[in-house]
Write an enzyme that holds these catalytic residues in place. Structure first.
Site, PDB file in Angstrom:
ATOM      1  CG  ASP A 143      -1.796   1.178   1.345  1.00 10.91           C
ATOM      2  OD1 ASP A 143      -2.663   1.329   0.468  1.00 10.91           O
ATOM      3  OD2 ASP A 143      -1.642   1.971   2.298  1.00 10.91           O
ATOM      4  CD  GLU A 188      -2.476   2.461  -3.375  1.00  8.98           C
ATOM      5  OE1 GLU A 188      -3.449   3.207  -3.524  1.00  8.98           O
ATOM      6  OE2 GLU A 188      -1.820   2.407  -2.331  1.00  8.98           O
TER       7      GLU A 188
END
Length: 728
Positions: free
Chosen positions: A407, A460
């Site tokens: 993330d 990401e």
């Protein structure tokens, strides 16, 4: 008994400030001979027992200081304590009779940032030491003056179990005999400026159910895995030339027992319900929003504090392992969202852990995210680097996880991420790149490739950073895939436009093909796109009810036929009207209606086609797998291309992004003969109007679009066609 140097040590024990309890407590020799000291505040009396026979050797005398007991046996030998408390009698070995616990190799590797088994060494480890069962605690807190492990087993009294500091690693350790799995514990730390809030264990393997914040002693994961066939074939099965279709799930809100007001499903119930559903729809993988323990459910897991413990919300660590095993036996891979960028500021967490900025950068310009109210990991510190590396490997190895989606990578790469001028600190070269985070990500990907072959690490990453999925040996970051955030933003912006205006935004669907092969991409329609006022995917679509559903089916057809692997958030697959809420289950009742059933059926058929046809997945990451036929028909908002595999027939893909049927639309094709319609997104089975070419078309010898042959097709309104030649 309490004179001279002893007096100073006793006072330090009473004030809970003694930094080296082993130097005074336990077995020693003094000028009077053998002596055993025990500090047990609240005890009524203590006896010294033979460690083997259990016979009484001698009583302890209580010193003038309450709680301090001193025995003078004839000789020092293996012994136990019989402690008389007001609530009963306890027999146990003396924690201060044991020598150092952790080996020098463990301490060296930790200090170097290369200990890859922290989950088996640090934290609370159920073990047998010198023939005695109990729990070994180990904690990194180099700047603390004193550390104690506390819990119900010692009345949460930090004077009872102060720990030993191992220099120079800064690791505190203690063996608590006879302690068992299930005990709740925390650490009490005395910082340089006073007592700190009780801290949860950074390497806890299990935790209390939030809002409780204690760590829980967990037995080693004793699970009989039955997924060997999956694991043996995983490296090939997750190669770049294989289909990857991911169903993104927030475990707590996918479905609830009894509806919105019911309880969340546990891992066993999810195995019974989620796995068959994913199988039926044809997804290859499930991606779970972070299931590492996190204090605030509203963070969806993206503010975790326990990087080694699966959340207790859905069951035990063993239950979680059983869920993964069931997925694998069903042919489904599991990807976890993992957060090495930042952590929350909760007092029991990692922030200012030993009274100093230990896990985070000290300066707020480096160590604090204003957007998220979180601390930023100082990955330039070797111990923190190693801590996060060990966390990643823990999930991949202990739980057989098939991939980690990392993330907020962009926030890790740039020191000025979401910061104003003058509010960030340049790197040592004066640049904006976070060099230590870059080194960590490269090291992570290299280590995972070696230690967990076949596992995916996915970024990401929302910027134009070059080489995110290029190997580290070529100067890249080494990720297996990068989320294509540019494609997502452009395509959703286009899809939300009224068809009348789409001719003015034609480039938003073509632009992504200019860079589609610069990385190994995943096309993500994630949870972030259906919350916080962005509206659900269906509700983003323009037009009346019929057009919204047609647009959604067209969008999915565009996505599944576009180069790049696929990710779709739960609820989108049947056209949920409302935004996702983590407090409510999905609106399953919508599947009573034909339009929603049609969207779900289309997704199932798209996944089946995607997996069956090599042309749709085999050459995803290279330009040879894609060929434009029509990319400039702005007036009609029509796009057409060929998808190709390494061998076999190409597929023709045509999209009509207006509600106007296009009859007699000519498109060039490379092969003669009959072309079969594999999918029409406007088919009656998908609740469409059943317009357009439904079965097959025959190639004519007329050249078109640079091809020797051509088809004349009827394009459905707001619809897509995928065709394949019947022979090559």
């Amino acid at each position: 008994m309490e004179q001279g140097a002893d007096r100073a040590q006793i006072e330090a024990l009473v004030r809970a400030e003694h930094g080296d309890p082993f130097a005074f407590l336990g077995p020693h020799h003094d000028d009077q001979g053998p002596v055993v000291r025990a500090y047990l505040p609240g005890a009524l009396g203590v006896e010294l027992l033979d460690g083997d026979s259990g016979q009484t050797l001698c009583p302890f005398e209580q010193a003038a200081t309450p709680g301090l007991f001193i025995a003078r046996p004839a000789q020092l030998q293996r012994y136990r304590l019989r402690i008389h408390w007001s609530e009963g009698v306890q027999e146990t070995e003396d924690p201060y009779a044991f020598g150092p616990l952790l080996g020098e190799t463990d301490l060296y590797l930790f200090a170097e940032g290369n200990h890859r088994e922290l989950g088996k060494v640090f934290g609370a480890q159920l073990t047998e030491h010198e023939g005695v069962p109990g729990v070994r605690f180990a904690l990194w807190a180099p700047n603390a003056r004193r550390v104690s492990v506390v819990g119900a087993f010692n009345g949460w009294d930090g004077r009872r179990h102060p720990m030993r500091l191992r220099h120079p690693a800064g690791v505190w350790e203690l063996f608590v005999p006879r302690l068992q799995a299930g005990e709740v514990y925390k650490y009490e730390l005395l910082g340089q400026h006073g007592l700190l809030p009780l801290k949860a264990d950074p390497v806890a393997l299990a935790t209390e159910l939030p809002p409780a914040t204690g760590s829980v002693v967990s037995a080693p994961l004793d699970f009989h895995w039955q997924d060997q066939d999956w694991m043996d074939g995983r490296q090939r099965g997750q190669a770049h030339d294989r289909p990857l279709s991911i169903y993104e799930v927030h475990v707590g809100s996918w479905r609830k027992e009894g509806g919105n007001d019911g309880r969340v499903l546990n891992w066993h119930e999810l195995a019974e319900q989620l796995i068959p559903y994913v199988q039926e729809l044809g997804f290859s993988h499930i991606e779970l929003l972070p299931i590492m323990e996190h204090p605030f459910g509203g963070s969806w897991g993206y503010q975790p504090l326990s990087q080694f413990a699966p959340t207790s919300r859905y069951g035990s660590p063993r239950d979680f392992a059983a869920f993964i095993d069931a997925c694998h036996r069903a042919g489904i891979g599991v990807i976890l969202d993992w957060v090495p960028a930042h952590f929350p500021t909760d007092a029991h967490g990692l922030g200012r852990f030993d009274g100093t900025a230990l896990y985070e950068y000290a300066h707020p310009f480096e160590g604090f995210h204003q957007d998220w109210d979180t601390y930023i990991y100082n990955l330039g510190r070797t111990e923190v680097h190693g801590f996060m590396l060990a966390s990643a490997l823990h999930w991949l190895r202990a739980y057989h996880i098939d991939g980690l989606r990392v993330d907020a990578v962009a926030s890790m790469l740039y020191r000025d991420y979401s910061r104003k001028d003058g509010e960030w600190i340049p790197n040592r070269h004066g640049g904006r790149e976070n060099l230590e985070a870059i080194d960590f990500l490269r090291h992570l990907n290299d280590v995972v490739a070696t230690e967990a072959p076949g596992a995916l690490v996915i970024a990401e990453e929302s910027t134009a950073w070059p080489g995110v999925s290029r190997p580290t040996r070529e100067g890249g970051l080494g990720f297996a895939y990068k989320w294509n955030m540019g494609w997502m933003h452009d395509s959703l912006k286009y899809a939300s436009e009224d068809p009348v205006n789409r001719s003015h935004h034609h480039h938003q669907l073509t632009f992504g093909l200019l860079y589609a092969f610069s990385e190994h991409f995943i096309l993500p329609i994630s949870h972030d796109e259906v919350v916080h006022g962005k509206r659900s995917l269906l509700d983003k679509m323009p037009g009346d009810r019929w057009q919204k559903f047609a647009n959604l089916r067209l969008y999915f057809s565009f996505m599944w036929s576009h180069p790049g692997k696929k990710l779709l958030f739960m609820g989108c697959e049947f056209g949920q009207w409302r935004e996702w809420s983590h407090d409510s289950e999905l609106d399953w009742y919508l599947l009573r209606y034909g339009e929603h059933q049609g969207v779900q059926t289309l997704l199932r058929d798209l996944n089946a086609l995607y997996r069956a046809e090599p042309a749709l997945h085999q050459l995803d990451g290279v330009a040879e797998g894609f060929q434009w036929l029509i990319g400039d028909d702005k007036g009609n908002s029509v796009y057409a291309w060929l998808r190709k595999g390494q061998d076999g027939a190409p597929l023709l893909v045509v999209h009509n992004f207006t509600p106007v049927p296009r009859s007699g639309y000519r498109i060039g094709v490379p092969l003669p003969g009959t072309w079969q319609v594999l999918l029409n997104s406007d088919a009656e089975g998908y609740a469409g109007s059943n317009a357009g070419t439904l079965a097959e078309a025959h190639a004519e010898d007329d050249t078109s679009h640079g091809q020797p042959h051509s088809l004349v097709l009827d394009l459905p309104p707001l619809g897509a066609l995928i065709l394949k030649p019947t022979s090559t």
